[in-house]
Design a protein around this motif. Structure first.
Motif, PDB file in Angstrom:
ATOM      1  N   ILE A  13       1.016  -1.288  -0.045  1.00  0.00           N
ATOM      2  CA  ILE A  13      -0.119   0.035  -0.005  1.00  0.00           C
ATOM      3  C   ILE A  13       0.759   1.321   0.139  1.00  0.00           C
ATOM      4  N   TYR A  16       2.704   1.963  -3.430  1.00  0.00           N
ATOM      5  CA  TYR A  16       1.768   2.737  -4.213  1.00  0.00           C
ATOM      6  C   TYR A  16       1.455   4.228  -4.063  1.00  0.00           C
ATOM      7  N   PHE A  17       1.386   4.680  -2.551  1.00  0.00           N
ATOM      8  CA  PHE A  17       1.318   6.148  -2.518  1.00  0.00           C
ATOM      9  C   PHE A  17       2.570   6.915  -2.240  1.00  0.00           C
ATOM     10  N   GLU A  18       3.508   6.386  -2.445  1.00  0.00           N
ATOM     11  CA  GLU A  18       4.908   7.104  -2.405  1.00  0.00           C
ATOM     12  C   GLU A  18       4.794   8.033  -3.728  1.00  0.00           C
ATOM     13  N   TYR A  20       2.480  10.061  -4.305  1.00  0.00           N
ATOM     14  CA  TYR A  20       1.647  11.162  -4.075  1.00  0.00           C
ATOM     15  C   TYR A  20       2.588  11.805  -2.923  1.00  0.00           C
ATOM     16  N   ARG A  24      -0.396  13.763   1.751  1.00  0.00           N
ATOM     17  CA  ARG A  24      -1.496  12.908   1.131  1.00  0.00           C
ATOM     18  C   ARG A  24      -1.336  11.536   1.120  1.00  0.00           C
ATOM     19  N   GLY A  25       0.119  11.139   0.679  1.00  0.00           N
ATOM     20  CA  GLY A  25       0.389   9.698   0.748  1.00  0.00           C
ATOM     21  C   GLY A  25       0.275   8.768   2.047  1.00  0.00           C
ATOM     22  N   GLN A  26       0.358   9.948   3.228  1.00  0.00           N
ATOM     23  CA  GLN A  26       0.563   9.600   4.540  1.00  0.00           C
ATOM     24  C   GLN A  26      -0.941   9.140   4.834  1.00  0.00           C
ATOM     25  N   ALA A  28      -3.315   8.569   2.816  1.00  0.00           N
ATOM     26  CA  ALA A  28      -3.949   7.512   2.166  1.00  0.00           C
ATOM     27  C   ALA A  28      -3.587   6.253   2.556  1.00  0.00           C
ATOM     28  N   VAL A  29      -2.447   6.092   2.889  1.00  0.00           N
ATOM     29  CA  VAL A  29      -1.974   4.767   3.529  1.00  0.00           C
ATOM     30  C   VAL A  29      -2.863   4.582   4.656  1.00  0.00           C
ATOM     31  N   HIS A  32      -6.601   3.818   4.094  1.00  0.00           N
ATOM     32  CA  HIS A  32      -6.735   2.584   3.392  1.00  0.00           C
ATOM     33  C   HIS A  32      -6.978   1.514   4.382  1.00  0.00           C
TER      34      HIS A  32
END
Length: 67
Positions: A13, A16-18, A20, A24-26, A28-29, A32
């Motif tokens: 997970i 995938y979000f790295e 971003y 936002r990535g933090q 999002a993880v 999720h």
């Protein structure tokens, strides 16, 4: 579920979000994991992070620290 599998899933997970922007990535993880993981899975990952967090990518570790 074994912790190595949870770490692998959290890292997938996070990977995938790295791409971003960091904040936002933090989020999002974290979102999720909260939305799709069972409570016992979240608790096991949080406990692993409290103990040493070995093997977790930075975004996965950030999220695990906030579960």
């Amino acid at each position: 579920m074994q912790i190595d599998k949870l770490v692998r899933m959290a890292n997938e997970i996070a990977t995938y979000f790295e791409a971003y922007p960091q904040e936002r990535g933090q989020q999002a993880v974290l979102e999720h994991i909260r939305a799709f993981w069972e409570p016992r899975m979240r608790m096991a990952l949080a406990e692993h992070a409290r103990e040493d967090g070995g093997g977790l990518r930075p975004l996965a570790r950030w999220a695990a620290d906030r579960l």
